[in-house]
Scaffold this motif. Structure first.
Motif, short mmCIF file in Angstrom:
data_model
loop_
_atom_site.label_atom_id
_atom_site.label_comp_id
_atom_site.label_asym_id
_atom_site.label_seq_id
_atom_site.Cartn_x
_atom_site.Cartn_y
_atom_site.Cartn_z
N TYR A 156 0.82 -1.21 0.00
CA TYR A 156 0.00 0.00 0.00
C TYR A 156 0.86 1.26 0.00
N ASP A 157 2.13 1.14 -0.36
CA ASP A 157 3.02 2.30 -0.30
C ASP A 157 3.69 2.50 -1.66
N GLY A 158 3.91 3.76 -2.02
CA GLY A 158 4.70 4.08 -3.18
C GLY A 158 3.94 4.11 -4.49
N ARG A 159 4.72 4.10 -5.57
CA ARG A 159 4.17 4.11 -6.93
C ARG A 159 4.87 3.03 -7.75
N PHE A 160 4.17 2.55 -8.76
CA PHE A 160 4.79 1.63 -9.71
C PHE A 160 5.52 2.42 -10.79
N LEU A 161 6.81 2.16 -10.93
CA LEU A 161 7.57 2.68 -12.06
C LEU A 161 7.37 1.76 -13.26
N MET A 162 7.12 0.49 -12.96
CA MET A 162 6.77 -0.50 -13.98
C MET A 162 5.70 -1.41 -13.39
N PRO A 163 4.48 -1.38 -13.88
CA PRO A 163 3.47 -2.35 -13.45
C PRO A 163 3.54 -3.59 -14.34
N GLY A 164 4.25 -4.59 -13.92
CA GLY A 164 4.48 -5.73 -14.79
C GLY A 164 5.89 -5.68 -15.36
N GLN A 165 6.05 -6.11 -16.59
CA GLN A 165 7.38 -6.25 -17.16
C GLN A 165 7.75 -5.14 -18.14
N GLU A 167 7.28 -0.59 -19.01
CA GLU A 167 6.86 0.72 -18.55
C GLU A 167 5.55 1.15 -19.20
N VAL A 168 4.87 2.09 -18.58
CA VAL A 168 3.69 2.71 -19.18
C VAL A 168 4.05 4.17 -19.43
N MET A 169 4.15 4.53 -20.69
CA MET A 169 4.56 5.88 -21.06
C MET A 169 3.44 6.62 -21.78
N GLY A 170 3.34 7.90 -21.53
CA GLY A 170 2.45 8.76 -22.29
C GLY A 170 0.97 8.49 -22.08
N SER A 171 0.17 8.88 -23.07
CA SER A 171 -1.28 8.75 -23.00
C SER A 171 -1.72 7.43 -23.62
N ASN A 172 -2.68 6.76 -22.96
CA ASN A 172 -3.17 5.46 -23.43
C ASN A 172 -4.65 5.34 -23.13
N THR A 173 -5.33 4.49 -23.89
CA THR A 173 -6.72 4.19 -23.57
C THR A 173 -6.75 3.26 -22.36
N VAL A 174 -7.92 3.19 -21.72
CA VAL A 174 -8.05 2.30 -20.56
C VAL A 174 -7.78 0.85 -20.94
N PRO A 175 -8.35 0.32 -22.05
CA PRO A 175 -8.02 -1.06 -22.43
C PRO A 175 -6.52 -1.27 -22.65
N GLU A 176 -5.84 -0.28 -23.21
CA GLU A 176 -4.38 -0.39 -23.40
C GLU A 176 -3.67 -0.46 -22.06
N LEU A 177 -4.11 0.35 -21.10
CA LEU A 177 -3.50 0.34 -19.77
C LEU A 177 -3.70 -1.01 -19.09
N LEU A 178 -4.88 -1.58 -19.25
CA LEU A 178 -5.16 -2.89 -18.65
C LEU A 178 -4.27 -3.96 -19.26
N ASN A 179 -3.94 -3.84 -20.52
CA ASN A 179 -3.04 -4.79 -21.16
C ASN A 179 -1.59 -4.59 -20.75
N MET A 180 -1.28 -3.41 -20.19
CA MET A 180 0.09 -3.10 -19.78
C MET A 180 0.37 -3.44 -18.32
N GLY A 181 -0.63 -3.99 -17.63
CA GLY A 181 -0.40 -4.38 -16.24
C GLY A 181 -1.19 -3.62 -15.21
#
Length: 232
Positions: A156-165, A167-181
């Protein structure tokens, strides 16, 4: 889960600890399943030396066992030594979830609010049989690395610099974000967002938060536009 915690790897002229942790995590992903990389804010005080922000980074590896711990320790240690920057005071600690007991969680919480020292960190590591090592300079980084273990395990602490394997960069749709982790997207007033585009300020790294075992991105809506919010 195995946690690899790193701290104090940088100087004013070098990349930060978070950037190094992401680079190492991407290499580890060729062999291991990476759950993510988190950034944790520690106490900022005039008596505590740090570069721009007093933070540590933790790589979460979806694996277990003493053999994996030992192998990961050596791999990451060597990567850190090859990247060593004069003027930095790096430390590394690697532990399995079962080694992160209430005293270590308390140490992590204390590191956000008070000044701690190397003796406390090293004694705690010895008592919990956690692999901890300073890799240069004053070795003050061992303090933040031990704190990072306790904070990452709290989930419950901090932020994800990488959610999964990746990075998540820039603007993305919600479905794209869900596919990124990312597991879910919420506004701060409690609405779950299931479609649309989430914009990143200056098209930079998007940093969702650990919430239990979930990766949650918080957003704010202004004039009909949803923008990612960085929270600790």
């Amino acid at each position: 889960m195995i946690y690899i915690s790193m701290d104090d790897t940088d100087s004013l002229e070098s990349r930060g600890t978070g950037s190094l942790a992401r680079t190492i995590a991407k290499k580890l992903a060729n062999t291991y399943k990476i759950f993510g990389v988190t950034r944790h804010q520690l106490y900022e005080h005039p008596d505590i030396p740090f570069t721009s922000h007093n933070t540590c980074a933790v790589i979460h590896v979806d694996d277990k066992g003493e053999d994996a711990v030992n192998e990961l320790f050596e791999i990451v240690k060597n990567e850190m030594l090859m990247d060593f920057i004069e003027g930095s005071d790096p430390g590394i600690a690697v532990a399995e979830r079962h080694q992160i007991t209430p005293p270590l969680i308390a140490f992590g919480k204390d590191a956000k609010n008070i000044i701690l020292n190397q003796k406390q960190a090293r004694t705690l590591a010895a008592n919990l049989k956690i692999k901890l090592e300073g890799l240069g300079g004053t070795e003050e980084g061992v303090i933040g690395t031990m704190a990072g273990l306790g904070l990452a395990n709290s989930r419950y602490d901090g932020r994800f610099l990488m959610p999964g394997q990746s990075e998540v960069m820039g603007s993305n749709t919600v479905p794209e974000l869900l596919n990124m982790g990312v597991d879910a997207v919420y506004t701060l007033d409690g609405r779950q967002i299931k479609d649309g585009t989430i914009y990143s300020r200056n098209e930079r790294l998007v940093k969702p938060c650990p919430v239990g075992d979930k990766v949650v991105l918080y957003v704010e809506e202004k004039d009909g536009i949803l923008k990612a919010v960085n929270r600790d």
